[in-house]
Design a protein around this motif. Structure first.
Motif, mmCIF file in Angstrom:
data_model
loop_
_atom_site.group_PDB
_atom_site.id
_atom_site.type_symbol
_atom_site.label_atom_id
_atom_site.label_comp_id
_atom_site.label_asym_id
_atom_site.label_seq_id
_atom_site.Cartn_x
_atom_site.Cartn_y
_atom_site.Cartn_z
ATOM 1 N N ILE A 14 42.151 37.120 43.430
ATOM 2 C CA ILE A 14 41.707 35.754 43.153
ATOM 3 C C ILE A 14 40.205 35.635 43.386
ATOM 4 N N PHE A 15 39.707 36.269 44.438
ATOM 5 C CA PHE A 15 38.279 36.225 44.746
ATOM 6 C C PHE A 15 37.649 37.598 44.490
ATOM 7 N N HIS A 36 35.768 32.663 41.657
ATOM 8 C CA HIS A 36 37.197 32.984 41.694
ATOM 9 C C HIS A 36 37.685 33.287 40.286
ATOM 10 N N MET A 38 40.792 32.052 38.961
ATOM 11 C CA MET A 38 41.976 31.228 38.718
ATOM 12 C C MET A 38 41.829 30.290 37.522
ATOM 13 N N ALA A 116 45.626 33.559 47.560
ATOM 14 C CA ALA A 116 44.223 33.275 47.859
ATOM 15 C C ALA A 116 43.903 33.554 49.321
ATOM 16 N N LEU A 159 38.422 25.439 44.719
ATOM 17 C CA LEU A 159 38.257 26.255 43.517
ATOM 18 C C LEU A 159 38.232 25.334 42.305
#
Length: 289
Positions: A14-15, A36, A38, A116, A159
């Motif tokens: 995710i990161f 990120h 997402m 996350a 995010l």
């Protein structure tokens, strides 16, 4: 009650590595711009979120008209006259703001939160101990909406999933911005909104967030949010720590002391180390004080 699952890493990051490094350089006391992966997730489309909202309990949703002043009393926040599902499906044109709280109670969204936080857990563990009370919130805003000046009790990474917004973040522990008695009231169940003064704005740092951007917001760092010209969707992943719990206990202890006309104590930058005062608060609470 929040469902707490073991934190397990997902196969898709995710990161990015640079975001994790930037988070590590800032946590826990400084805001930081992150990124990120997402944006575009199928669980975070407007249709998916409207369906999620309609199966959530009423206590887990909040929505209202979105064009508000930076400082507004909770009781003065105007309704938009729509149902929550209508609000989300027509948010491009209805001038509203909405938040879905504790979406981690839904298994699919809980997996997003777990994925996350798994990527950040080692950094958090080293600085403030285990992640406690992990929660996720989803914010939806019409073009031009404003989220007034407020603070939150959690460690938070927001995010940006869709649209553009600007979040202006202020230093935590500045008693000109958040007087001690406001912190005491807040930890006793008082509202998150803060009193705004125009002179405050120069003390904040503005962070522009587009889809794929994120921001780390320290515990109780005051902030306000101004939405851009399109619909905004944001996912907020949060947790508590021994430090944030200790800070809440110490402000609650001060509230008890103040109520009895006794001297209050300073809440330090490392409240988890103020063990004697925390112990005294817990004893008073057990005795029904």
């Amino acid at each position: 009650m929040t469902v707490h699952r073991p934190i397990a890493a997902d196969s898709g990051a995710i990161f990015p590595p640079q975001a994790i490094a930037d988070f590590g350089a800032a946590y826990p006391d400084r805001p930081a711009s992150l990124s990120h992966n997402m944006a575009g997730h199928p669980l975070l489309t407007l249709d998916a979120l409207a369906a999620l909202a309609e199966r959530m309990p009423a206590t887990s949703v909040e929505y209202n008209l979105g064009k508000l002043p930076l400082g507004v009393q909770p009781e003065d926040t105007p309704s938009n006259g729509l149902t929550l599902g209508e609000t989300i499906r027509t948010i491009e044109s209805n001038g509203s703001w909405a938040v879905l709280k504790n979406v981690e109670r839904d298994d699919a969204y809980g997996a997003l939160l777990d994925g996350a936080l798994a990527e950040l857990a080692s950094t958090v563990q080293d600085r403030t101990g285990p992640m406690l009370h992990r929660e996720a919130f989803i914010f939806l805003s019409s073009p031009g909406s404003v989220t007034p000046f407020h603070m939150d009790p959690e460690h938070n990474i927001l995010l940006q999933i869709m649209g553009v917004k600007t979040m202006t973040v202020f230093p935590a522990r500045d008693e000109d911005l958040v007087p001690a008695q406001k912190s005491e009231d807040f930890h006793g169940g008082g509202h998150r909104n803060l009193v705004w003064q125009d002179g405050f704005k120069a003390r904040g740092t503005a962070f522009r967030l587009e889809a794929g951007d994120a921001i780390h917001v320290p515990v109780k760092a005051p902030h306000f949010v101004e939405n851009g010209p399109t619909v905004s969707v944001s996912l907020s992943v949060t947790w508590r720590s021994e430090r944030s719990v200790a800070e809440g206990e110490l402000h609650s202890f001060n509230a008890l002391l103040r109520k009895r006309g006794l001297p209050t104590g300073r809440v330090s930058e490392r409240p988890e180390r103020q063990g004697l005062r925390r112990f005294a608060y817990r004893i008073m609470r057990k005795l029904g004080a």
